[in-house]
Motif scaffolding. Structure first.
Motif, PDB file in Angstrom:
ATOM      1  N   ASN A   9      38.142  52.198 -17.487  1.00 45.40           N
ATOM      2  CA  ASN A   9      38.104  52.563 -19.002  1.00 45.40           C
ATOM      3  C   ASN A   9      37.023  53.625 -19.125  1.00 45.40           C
ATOM      4  O   ASN A   9      35.923  53.490 -18.464  1.00 45.40           O
ATOM      5  N   THR A  10      37.329  54.711 -19.723  1.00 42.64           N
ATOM      6  CA  THR A  10      36.558  55.872 -19.768  1.00 42.64           C
ATOM      7  C   THR A  10      36.124  56.602 -21.187  1.00 42.64           C
ATOM      8  O   THR A  10      37.204  56.450 -21.998  1.00 42.64           O
ATOM      9  N   LEU A  11      34.978  56.590 -21.528  1.00 45.18           N
ATOM     10  CA  LEU A  11      34.697  57.309 -22.777  1.00 45.18           C
ATOM     11  C   LEU A  11      33.610  58.625 -22.543  1.00 45.18           C
ATOM     12  O   LEU A  11      32.658  58.338 -22.016  1.00 45.18           O
ATOM     13  N   ILE A  12      34.140  59.729 -23.031  1.00 44.97           N
ATOM     14  CA  ILE A  12      33.461  60.823 -22.903  1.00 44.97           C
ATOM     15  C   ILE A  12      33.104  61.066 -24.412  1.00 44.97           C
ATOM     16  O   ILE A  12      33.835  61.389 -25.163  1.00 44.97           O
ATOM     17  N   THR A  13      31.568  61.233 -24.552  1.00 44.34           N
ATOM     18  CA  THR A  13      31.222  61.617 -26.051  1.00 44.34           C
ATOM     19  C   THR A  13      29.810  61.945 -26.115  1.00 44.34           C
ATOM     20  O   THR A  13      29.002  61.928 -25.207  1.00 44.34           O
ATOM     21  N   ASN A  14      29.582  62.641 -27.248  1.00 42.83           N
ATOM     22  CA  ASN A  14      28.221  62.979 -27.686  1.00 42.83           C
ATOM     23  C   ASN A  14      27.832  62.242 -29.030  1.00 42.83           C
ATOM     24  O   ASN A  14      27.168  62.856 -29.687  1.00 42.83           O
ATOM     25  N   ASP A  15      28.719  61.434 -29.532  1.00 43.19           N
ATOM     26  CA  ASP A  15      28.786  60.579 -30.656  1.00 43.19           C
ATOM     27  C   ASP A  15      28.152  59.334 -30.638  1.00 43.19           C
ATOM     28  O   ASP A  15      28.711  58.532 -30.046  1.00 43.19           O
ATOM     29  N   LYS A  16      26.950  59.215 -30.878  1.00 36.84           N
ATOM     30  CA  LYS A  16      26.289  58.012 -30.813  1.00 36.84           C
ATOM     31  C   LYS A  16      26.746  56.945 -31.319  1.00 36.84           C
ATOM     32  O   LYS A  16      26.554  55.704 -30.909  1.00 36.84           O
ATOM     33  N   ASP A  17      27.463  56.926 -32.496  1.00 37.92           N
ATOM     34  CA  ASP A  17      28.134  56.019 -33.277  1.00 37.92           C
ATOM     35  C   ASP A  17      29.292  55.175 -32.535  1.00 37.92           C
ATOM     36  O   ASP A  17      29.549  54.216 -33.289  1.00 37.92           O
ATOM     37  N   ARG A  18      29.827  55.909 -31.563  1.00 40.98           N
ATOM     38  CA  ARG A  18      30.916  55.277 -31.010  1.00 40.98           C
ATOM     39  C   ARG A  18      30.698  54.412 -29.709  1.00 40.98           C
ATOM     40  O   ARG A  18      31.478  53.840 -29.140  1.00 40.98           O
ATOM     41  N   ILE A  19      29.512  54.200 -29.318  1.00 37.98           N
ATOM     42  CA  ILE A  19      29.081  53.964 -28.019  1.00 37.98           C
ATOM     43  C   ILE A  19      29.283  52.208 -27.990  1.00 37.98           C
ATOM     44  O   ILE A  19      29.827  51.656 -27.221  1.00 37.98           O
TER      45      ILE A  19
END
Ligand SMILES: Nc1ncnc2c1ncn2[C@@H]1O[C@H](COP(=O)(O)OP(=O)(O)OP(=O)(O)O)[C@@H](O)[C@H]1O
Ligand SMILES: [Mg+2]
Length: 298
Positions: free
Chosen positions: A136-146
């Motif tokens: 499962n992979t999450l690519i983000t720069n959105d700290k609220d989704r982590i």
């Protein structure tokens, strides 16, 4: 005649060259750090030539290319106006990469495979679509989704760069300090579910599959200089998945990274288009050089 794309200072290039010498196969190095002289009729197939190591080579005489390193086109200051220098660099780069896309020969591997490999998250997505198990992979720069991603994956997470260049690191919610979360805004990163277990490195040459279990004390085996490489067998369906991954990634040969979880699940991490293999061959005695040479000369 064979082209070795890379430098005369690269261990793998030299290794391949030595083996081609033994077979009396003619080869030339093409090191793109020195921009080559070439002429290319883009409108007709394989019409033109390139000068490699002082030798003019007709495109139609190139039997295959061993792609080890394409150093891209170095920036050169040719004017006080930086824009002009950058434009020239772009022109040179576009001419050469267009040629690499167009030249019909046995690329091992092709520019398409290398370009695709730089879109790692897209390949993860493609593998998943093809029913291959990936983390499962999450690519983000959105700290609220982590936080949500950590919860969904039982707080067992790794973080690593999206393209590469830094080691993989284990992470838990306690590591999510305000400072760290705020720094995300500078660049997106890649979070994945942690696959607890061991590394499997697979060398695949078309239909030939050689699998190695890597026993290391660190999460990223490259950090453990004493990691042990042990021959292993893969289940049939995982061999088939390796072939599928090669097909998806446009690869003729590859070093495929897999994690074997403590629950016995094989989880695909990535397929490398120009893997190092000399050390793995020494440790396991698998005929990796011979398989690669066969690909280049047959
Ligand atoms: N989800 C994961 N769970 C556990 N370990 C992982 C995971 N992802 C990566 N690793 C470990 O970290 C190593 C490097 O991962 P990966 O190849 O994805 O990173 P990279 O930065 O792309 O490396 P490269 O420099 O090879 O391009 C893997 O071979 C594996 O040992
Ligand atoms: Mg890797």
């Amino acid at each position: 005649m064979i082209i070795i794309l890379g430098g005369r200072n690269d261990e793998h290039c030299i290794h391949v060259a030595n083996h081609l010498d033994k077979l009396k196969e003619e080869y030339y190095f093409l090191d793109t750090r020195n921009y080559p002289i070439f002429n290319w009729e883009a409108t007709s197939q394989n019409c033109g030539s390139i000068i490699a190591e002082g030798k003019r080579i007709s495109f139609c005489d190139i039997k295959s290319v061993y792609w080890r390193n394409y150093y891209s086109v170095p920036f050169e200051k040719i004017s006080d106006d930086e824009f002009v220098s950058k434009m020239v660099q772009r022109e040179k780069e576009s001419a050469l990469s267009s040629l690499f896309y167009s030249l019909k020969t046995n690329w091992v591997n092709s520019i398409k495979a290398f370009e695709l490999h730089k879109k790692k998250a897209y390949l993860i997505n493609l593998m998943k679509e093809n029913n291959i198990r990936v983390p499962n992979t999450l690519i983000t720069n959105d700290k609220d989704r982590i936080e949500d991603f950590f919860d969904k994956n039982n707080n067992k997470i790794i973080v690593k760069p999206i393209l590469g260049g830094a080691y993989t690191e284990k992470l838990s919610k306690n590591d999510l300090t305000k400072e760290r979360l705020d720094s995300l805004i500078t660049s997106p990163v890649q979070f994945q579910e942690l696959i607890d277990g061991v590394d499997i490195r697979v060398y695949a040459f078309k239909d030939e599959i050689y699998a190695i279990r890597i026993e290391a004390d660190t999460i990223d085996f490259r950090e453990d200089l004493n990691a042990k490489l042990i021959k292993t067998e893969l289940p049939k369906n995982i061999c088939e998945d390796c072939k599928k991954v090669m097909q998806i990634s446009a690869l003729k040969y590859s070093g495929i990274d897999i994690r074997l979880s403590n629950q016995g699940e094989y989880v695909f991490i990535e397929a490398n288009p120009a893997p190092m293999f000399i050390y793995a061959e020494k440790q396991t005695k698998y005929p990796l050089t011979q398989s690669l040479i066969n690909l280049l000369t047959s």
